[in-house]
Design a protein around this motif. Structure first.
Motif, mmCIF file in Angstrom:
data_model
loop_
_atom_site.group_PDB
_atom_site.id
_atom_site.type_symbol
_atom_site.label_atom_id
_atom_site.label_comp_id
_atom_site.label_asym_id
_atom_site.label_seq_id
_atom_site.Cartn_x
_atom_site.Cartn_y
_atom_site.Cartn_z
ATOM 1 N N THR B 95 -6.005 -5.344 7.202
ATOM 2 C CA THR B 95 -6.629 -4.295 6.457
ATOM 3 C C THR B 95 -5.470 -3.450 5.906
ATOM 4 O O THR B 95 -5.556 -2.891 4.744
ATOM 5 C CB THR B 95 -7.511 -3.405 7.350
ATOM 6 O OG1 THR B 95 -8.329 -4.395 8.133
ATOM 7 C CG2 THR B 95 -8.323 -2.237 6.651
ATOM 8 N N LEU B 96 -4.437 -3.286 6.661
ATOM 9 C CA LEU B 96 -3.404 -2.126 6.364
ATOM 10 C C LEU B 96 -2.775 -2.928 5.309
ATOM 11 O O LEU B 96 -2.294 -2.333 3.917
ATOM 12 C CB LEU B 96 -2.383 -2.105 7.314
ATOM 13 C CG LEU B 96 -0.945 -1.212 7.088
ATOM 14 C CD1 LEU B 96 -1.497 0.259 6.831
ATOM 15 C CD2 LEU B 96 -0.107 -1.569 7.976
ATOM 16 N N PHE B 97 -2.450 -4.260 5.198
ATOM 17 C CA PHE B 97 -1.786 -4.951 4.158
ATOM 18 C C PHE B 97 -2.551 -4.981 2.872
ATOM 19 O O PHE B 97 -2.119 -4.674 1.769
ATOM 20 C CB PHE B 97 -1.692 -6.673 4.548
ATOM 21 C CG PHE B 97 -0.847 -7.631 3.773
ATOM 22 C CD1 PHE B 97 0.720 -7.752 4.122
ATOM 23 C CD2 PHE B 97 -1.378 -7.916 2.642
ATOM 24 C CE1 PHE B 97 1.568 -8.283 3.298
ATOM 25 C CE2 PHE B 97 -0.381 -8.413 1.637
ATOM 26 C CZ PHE B 97 0.747 -8.675 2.077
ATOM 27 N N ASN B 98 -4.005 -5.325 2.918
ATOM 28 C CA ASN B 98 -4.906 -5.007 1.701
ATOM 29 C C ASN B 98 -4.837 -3.820 1.259
ATOM 30 O O ASN B 98 -4.667 -3.456 -0.149
ATOM 31 C CB ASN B 98 -6.280 -5.456 2.382
ATOM 32 C CG ASN B 98 -7.051 -5.787 1.124
ATOM 33 O OD1 ASN B 98 -6.686 -5.937 0.036
ATOM 34 N ND2 ASN B 98 -8.606 -5.511 1.367
ATOM 35 N N GLY B 99 -5.052 -2.704 2.054
ATOM 36 C CA GLY B 99 -4.689 -1.497 1.497
ATOM 37 C C GLY B 99 -3.517 -1.092 0.707
ATOM 38 O O GLY B 99 -3.419 -0.456 -0.269
ATOM 39 N N MET B 100 -2.516 -1.529 1.510
ATOM 40 C CA MET B 100 -1.192 -1.192 0.680
ATOM 41 C C MET B 100 -0.859 -1.769 -0.604
ATOM 42 O O MET B 100 -0.215 -1.605 -1.348
ATOM 43 C CB MET B 100 0.092 -1.617 1.852
ATOM 44 C CG MET B 100 0.185 -0.824 3.044
ATOM 45 S SD MET B 100 1.825 -0.720 3.729
ATOM 46 C CE MET B 100 1.715 -2.536 4.037
ATOM 47 N N THR B 101 -1.709 -3.010 -0.969
ATOM 48 C CA THR B 101 -1.316 -4.007 -1.824
ATOM 49 C C THR B 101 -2.323 -3.151 -3.111
ATOM 50 O O THR B 101 -1.991 -3.287 -4.171
ATOM 51 C CB THR B 101 -1.765 -5.428 -1.759
ATOM 52 O OG1 THR B 101 -1.890 -5.534 -0.517
ATOM 53 C CG2 THR B 101 -1.211 -6.150 -2.540
ATOM 54 N N THR B 102 -3.660 -2.955 -2.662
ATOM 55 C CA THR B 102 -4.269 -2.202 -3.693
ATOM 56 C C THR B 102 -4.229 -0.709 -4.210
ATOM 57 O O THR B 102 -4.409 -0.194 -5.033
ATOM 58 C CB THR B 102 -5.998 -2.445 -3.471
ATOM 59 O OG1 THR B 102 -6.087 -2.219 -2.103
ATOM 60 C CG2 THR B 102 -6.036 -4.032 -3.531
ATOM 61 N N ALA B 103 -3.808 -0.023 -3.088
ATOM 62 C CA ALA B 103 -3.543 1.504 -3.273
ATOM 63 C C ALA B 103 -2.584 1.975 -4.466
ATOM 64 O O ALA B 103 -2.962 3.112 -5.136
ATOM 65 C CB ALA B 103 -3.384 2.404 -1.979
ATOM 66 N N PRO B 104 -1.738 1.241 -4.600
ATOM 67 C CA PRO B 104 -0.946 1.641 -5.647
ATOM 68 C C PRO B 104 -1.376 1.693 -7.294
ATOM 69 O O PRO B 104 -1.006 2.361 -7.866
ATOM 70 C CB PRO B 104 0.428 0.605 -5.658
ATOM 71 C CG PRO B 104 0.368 0.258 -4.342
ATOM 72 C CD PRO B 104 -1.280 0.116 -3.865
ATOM 73 N N LEU B 105 -2.608 1.105 -7.164
ATOM 74 C CA LEU B 105 -3.264 0.689 -8.643
ATOM 75 C C LEU B 105 -3.770 2.235 -8.904
ATOM 76 O O LEU B 105 -3.683 2.461 -10.235
ATOM 77 C CB LEU B 105 -4.165 -0.327 -8.253
ATOM 78 C CG LEU B 105 -3.838 -1.839 -8.376
ATOM 79 C CD1 LEU B 105 -5.249 -2.790 -8.121
ATOM 80 C CD2 LEU B 105 -3.119 -2.254 -9.634
ATOM 81 N N VAL B 106 -4.439 2.841 -7.844
ATOM 82 C CA VAL B 106 -5.259 3.872 -8.187
ATOM 83 C C VAL B 106 -4.474 5.287 -7.810
ATOM 84 O O VAL B 106 -4.657 6.435 -8.472
ATOM 85 C CB VAL B 106 -6.680 3.999 -7.557
ATOM 86 C CG1 VAL B 106 -7.366 2.985 -8.267
ATOM 87 C CG2 VAL B 106 -6.380 3.557 -5.963
ATOM 88 N N MET B 107 -3.399 5.093 -7.311
ATOM 89 C CA MET B 107 -2.472 6.459 -6.787
ATOM 90 C C MET B 107 -2.121 7.144 -8.011
ATOM 91 O O MET B 107 -1.514 6.519 -9.047
ATOM 92 C CB MET B 107 -1.438 5.874 -6.048
ATOM 93 C CG MET B 107 -0.703 7.068 -5.108
ATOM 94 S SD MET B 107 -1.908 7.820 -4.303
ATOM 95 C CE MET B 107 -2.385 6.458 -2.982
ATOM 96 N N PRO B 108 -2.450 8.442 -8.073
ATOM 97 C CA PRO B 108 -1.809 9.143 -9.171
ATOM 98 C C PRO B 108 -0.253 9.071 -9.278
ATOM 99 O O PRO B 108 0.366 9.256 -8.110
ATOM 100 C CB PRO B 108 -2.227 10.605 -8.803
ATOM 101 C CG PRO B 108 -3.521 10.350 -8.149
ATOM 102 C CD PRO B 108 -3.464 9.192 -7.184
ATOM 103 N N GLU B 109 0.012 8.964 -10.449
ATOM 104 C CA GLU B 109 1.606 8.477 -10.517
ATOM 105 C C GLU B 109 2.428 9.646 -10.057
ATOM 106 O O GLU B 109 3.442 9.542 -9.510
ATOM 107 C CB GLU B 109 1.928 8.400 -12.203
ATOM 108 C CG GLU B 109 1.257 7.190 -12.780
ATOM 109 C CD GLU B 109 1.469 7.389 -14.076
ATOM 110 O OE1 GLU B 109 1.017 8.236 -14.583
ATOM 111 O OE2 GLU B 109 1.930 6.394 -14.723
#
Lengths: 297, 269
Positions: B95-109
């Protein structure tokens, strides 16, 4: 499952990207959290250390003043509220503009879909900064739109459009539209044609079919698309900086000013922490919506 | 089901909306006048101006270097991440791994940029590395958010992939490493190419994150454009935009054409 390199090999395969993300994506948030509790100072780097080791004493100084400052100065609260409002309105406008596009592509002849999809994605490949910049030329008082409207005699003097909230909405809708169209298309294209034919055979009018069949079935795609617009838009900096006016308050711009102009790293960190907390819920919602959209075949 | 006129015209308007600013950029890049929006006559002088601007050329070179290295690093890391997510089933920390891979996509710059800068500053204070900010720190930052995009692109290709060839090769005694290089990689190659190109463009385009983690002497092209645009609209930026749009359109439409031809060839067989 031994298809890759046995279990020790697998561990390595997972460790490389995992460690990278841990160090360069997760740990940085802890650093921001730490810094948001420190005190700004005129130094290099411009903040005081959080803990000091002196003889046998470890002194930890936690400064919650940065957060108190965020509450007391209405500028920050206003900027947060304003950002959330601009982001949600923009997401809804994207939905209104993007829904017909997604539907049009999903119902196009299969051999045309790829081309139409490419047309949606193509602007996304061309520089975001330059596309925002293009709007300056269009919206300026002596820009293309005003010149045209005056040319055909619709208006006598230029309408101020640049450096208004309107321009910010326009910029966000324009740049994030593909983010909404793509997941919505992926959702719509999976819907079975038989459903619409059945509704039609049973005497439903097109708008009834849309309201009772299409709309409910495309909810996951709509939600995923709206969140993909909403989340990055909350922290948007470039669009309000280039298209908005001095009074356009968005939290991304406030953070930028706090960091670059005021060099107050701790307050900038506190702003970032609050923004993260606000975005946790939408990000979790997005994950659910995306997996729901995938399940629905 | 018939498509109504309403839907079609709304969709056409939507497409027009997407392309209107781009078209106007291209048109006005050939405008002779310095006033960006007043048409005087056709001229290519801004293209010449562009190629005589040392600041822009220097920044373009920096950006190209960063984009090439970050996209390549991100390709390796992102592909590994996608493999882990698609093929490794359940494991501790997934879950952590998945979250870390996808979160940068939507994280405000602004958040990504600030957090990475603070990390680099703390690392420098603690380990003495990275010394100052510059190319290295921008490359690390870009690799991190680009690998998320590549992971998504490669992941969807891996999910669709037919595994029977891999299984056959394994049954015939090929080692898993060999299967990966001889079968998996060639099969997902189109996704790798488009992932790399996407990462390259994203890196080339990033202003916010680069502004946080760059140092003196490592201004990227978007940073130079941004400071120029803030001072006022300058026509050579239109010329630059047109060139970039031309390259990207040729690249994307070209690859679409190749893919369609390959798909057509497959159908003929």
């Amino acid at each position: 499952m031994k298809w890759l390199i046995g279990s020790s090999g697998r561990r390595w395969v997972a460790a490389v990207p995992g460690l990278w993300l841990l160090v360069f994506f997760l740990v940085p948030f802890l650093v921001v959290a730490k810094l948001s509790l420190s005190e700004a100072a005129i130094a290099r780097p411009p903040y005081l250390p959080l803990w000091e080791w002196d003889e046998d004493y470890l002194t930890v100084t936690l400064n919650i003043g940065n957060y108190r400052y965020l509450i007391e100065d209405t500028l920050y609260l206003n900027a947060f509220v304003e950002s959330l409002r601009i982001a949600s309105v923009s997401a809804l406008v994207c939905l209104v503009v993007g829904y017909p596009m997604a539907w049009f592509i999903a119902r196009a002849r299969p051999d045309r879909r790829n081309l139409l999809l490419t047309l949606v994605i193509l602007p996304f490949w061309t520089s975001f900064l330059l596309r925002v910049y293009a709007w300056i030329g269009l919206l300026k008082p002596n820009g293309v739109i005003n010149n045209m409207l005056m040319g055909i005699g619709l208006i006598d003097e230029p309408i101020p459009m640049l450096q208004t909230d309107f321009a910010v909405y326009l910029g966000i809708v324009y740049t994030y539209l593909p983010f909404l169209v793509l997941p919505l298309y992926a959702n719509l294209v999976k819907l079975d044609n038989a459903l619409f034919e059945a509704a039609e055979d049973l005497g439903a009018r097109p708008w009834q079919t849309f309201l009772t069949v299409t709309l409910p079935l495309s909810l996951p795609g709509m939600l995923a698309g709206c969140l993909l617009v909403f989340i990055p838009a909350v922290g948007e900096f470039v669009i309000p900086a280039l298209l908005g006016g001095a009074d356009t308050l968005m939290i991304g711009k406030v953070l930028w000013t706090e960091f670059f102009n005021n060099r107050d790293w701790p307050v900038a960190s506190a702003v970032a922490m609050v923004m993260l907390v606000i975005l946790v819920l939408p990000i979790m919602l997005l994950r659910n919506a995306q997996s729901a959209a995938e399940r629905e075949v | 089901m018939k498509r109504s006129v309403w839907v079609s015209s709304a969709a056409v308007l939507g497409f027009a909306f997407l392309y209107l600013p781009i078209v106007s950029l291209v048109i006005y890049s050939f405008n002779e006048s310095r006033l960006v929006t007043v048409w005087s006559r056709f001229s290519t002088k801004w293209y010449g101006e562009l190629f005589r601007d040392p600041q822009i050329l220097q920044a373009a070179w920096v950006s190209l270097k960063i984009a090439t290295i970050s996209a390549s690093l991100a390709l390796v890391l992102g592909t590994l991440a996608a493999l882990v997510l698609v093929r490794f089933g359940r494991f501790a920390g997934r879950t952590l791994f998945n979250g870390m891979t996808t979160a940068p996509l939507v994280m405000p710059e602004v958040i990504t940029g600030l957090s990475l800068l603070l990390l680099f500053v703390s690392m420098e204070l603690t380990f003495g590395w990275p010394a100052g900010r510059g190319l290295t720190t921008i490359i690390i930052a870009h690799t991190t958010f680009c690998m998320a995009y590549i992971a998504v692109v490669v992941q969807s290709r891996l999910v669709d992939m037919d595994r029977s060839t891999e299984e056959a090769a394994l049954d015939l005694g090929a080692t898993p490493v060999r299967v990966f290089f001889d079968i998996t990689l060639p099969t997902i190659a189109p996704a790798l190419v488009s992932g790399w190109l996407l990462a390259f463009t994203l890196s080339l385009d990033d202003l916010v994150i680069a502004s946080f983690v760059s140092g003196p002497g490592s201004s990227t092209l978007p940073m130079v454009i941004f400071s120029k645009v803030r001072l006022g609209v300058s026509p050579d930026i239109n010329a630059l935009a047109t060139l970039m749009i031309a390259v990207v359109s040729v690249g994307v439409l070209g690859s679409l054409w190749i893919m369609n031809r390959r798909a057509g060839a497959r159908q003929d067989n």
